[in-house]
Design an enzyme around this catalytic site. Sequence first.
Site, short mmCIF file in Angstrom:
data_model
loop_
_atom_site.label_atom_id
_atom_site.label_comp_id
_atom_site.label_asym_id
_atom_site.label_seq_id
_atom_site.Cartn_x
_atom_site.Cartn_y
_atom_site.Cartn_z
N ARG A 87 -1.88 7.34 7.57
CA ARG A 87 -0.57 6.75 7.28
C ARG A 87 -0.70 5.26 7.01
O ARG A 87 -1.44 4.55 7.71
CB ARG A 87 0.40 7.00 8.45
CG ARG A 87 0.69 8.47 8.61
CD ARG A 87 1.89 8.80 9.44
NE ARG A 87 1.92 10.24 9.69
CZ ARG A 87 2.38 11.15 8.83
NH1 ARG A 87 2.93 10.76 7.69
NH2 ARG A 87 2.33 12.44 9.12
N ILE B 279 0.05 1.43 7.09
CA ILE B 279 0.51 0.61 8.21
C ILE B 279 1.87 -0.05 7.90
O ILE B 279 2.60 -0.42 8.82
CB ILE B 279 -0.56 -0.46 8.54
CG1 ILE B 279 -0.45 -0.93 9.98
CG2 ILE B 279 -0.53 -1.62 7.56
CD1 ILE B 279 -1.64 -1.74 10.46
N ASN C 249 -3.08 1.70 -7.47
CA ASN C 249 -2.97 0.33 -7.94
C ASN C 249 -4.37 -0.20 -8.25
O ASN C 249 -5.30 -0.01 -7.45
CB ASN C 249 -2.32 -0.55 -6.86
CG ASN C 249 -0.87 -0.21 -6.65
OD1 ASN C 249 -0.16 0.15 -7.59
ND2 ASN C 249 -0.40 -0.31 -5.42
N HIS D 287 -7.74 3.77 -3.11
CA HIS D 287 -6.86 4.53 -2.22
C HIS D 287 -5.72 5.08 -3.05
O HIS D 287 -5.08 4.35 -3.81
CB HIS D 287 -6.35 3.66 -1.07
CG HIS D 287 -5.89 2.31 -1.48
ND1 HIS D 287 -6.76 1.27 -1.73
CD2 HIS D 287 -4.65 1.82 -1.70
CE1 HIS D 287 -6.08 0.21 -2.09
NE2 HIS D 287 -4.80 0.51 -2.09
P1 5GP Z 1 -2.68 -1.74 -2.32
O1 5GP Z 1 -1.71 -2.88 -2.26
O2 5GP Z 1 -4.12 -2.25 -2.31
O3 5GP Z 1 -2.45 -0.74 -3.40
O4 5GP Z 1 -2.46 -0.92 -0.98
C1 5GP Z 1 -3.04 -1.27 0.23
C2 5GP Z 1 -2.24 -0.58 1.29
O5 5GP Z 1 -2.99 -0.59 2.49
C3 5GP Z 1 -0.91 -1.25 1.58
O6 5GP Z 1 0.15 -0.31 1.36
C4 5GP Z 1 -1.03 -1.68 3.03
O7 5GP Z 1 0.18 -1.55 3.75
C5 5GP Z 1 -2.11 -0.76 3.56
N1 5GP Z 1 -2.90 -1.31 4.63
C6 5GP Z 1 -3.43 -2.56 4.67
N2 5GP Z 1 -4.13 -2.72 5.81
C7 5GP Z 1 -4.03 -1.55 6.49
C8 5GP Z 1 -4.54 -1.09 7.76
O8 5GP Z 1 -5.25 -1.80 8.48
N3 5GP Z 1 -4.22 0.17 8.13
C9 5GP Z 1 -3.45 0.99 7.35
N4 5GP Z 1 -3.20 2.21 7.83
N5 5GP Z 1 -2.96 0.60 6.16
C10 5GP Z 1 -3.24 -0.65 5.74
#
Ligand code: 5GP
Length: 114
Positions: free
Chosen positions: A29, A31, A87, A100
């Site tokens: 999930r 965060i 992304n 991701h």
């Molecule tokens: P991006 O912006 O790179 O597409 O998505 C990164 C995602 O990782 C964001 O939605 C952010 O909330 C999530 N995220 C960042 N750090 C952590 C973490 O330590 N644990 C979890 N579960 N999600 C994280």
Amino acid sequence: MSDCLFCGIVNGEIDANIVADDDHWVAFRDINPQAPTHILVIPKKHVATVNNLKAEDEVLVGELVRAAGQIANDEGIAEEGYRLVLNTNAGAGQSVFHIHLHLLGGRPLSWPAG
Ligand code: 5GP
Ligand code: ZN
């Protein structure tokens, strides 16, 4: 990769709310959820961005997408609909450089995305 947050989740050094995993991927999930269901499906192998995928990763990417579909079903959002997002790089808001697949659902999702 030693200084990668998501590699830390893969190897258990960083806690996460894991919902499913297998030999090649783990799903947990987000965060900071942007929808009632917001799960990230990541490869256990470190790949920084979609731009860095190689031909040998094609099966792995398919596994991520299929896992997301199965998790959407488990979350009860498969029929109403959900969104899968990768992304890529700063212009699209990528903040963690280990690929991701975002699985978002549980609310109406407008289009086009911002
Ligand atoms: P991006 O912006 O790179 O597409 O998505 C990164 C995602 O990782 C964001 O939605 C952010 O909330 C999530 N995220 C960042 N750090 C952590 C973490 O330590 N644990 C979890 N579960 N999600 C994280
Ligand atoms: Zn990594």
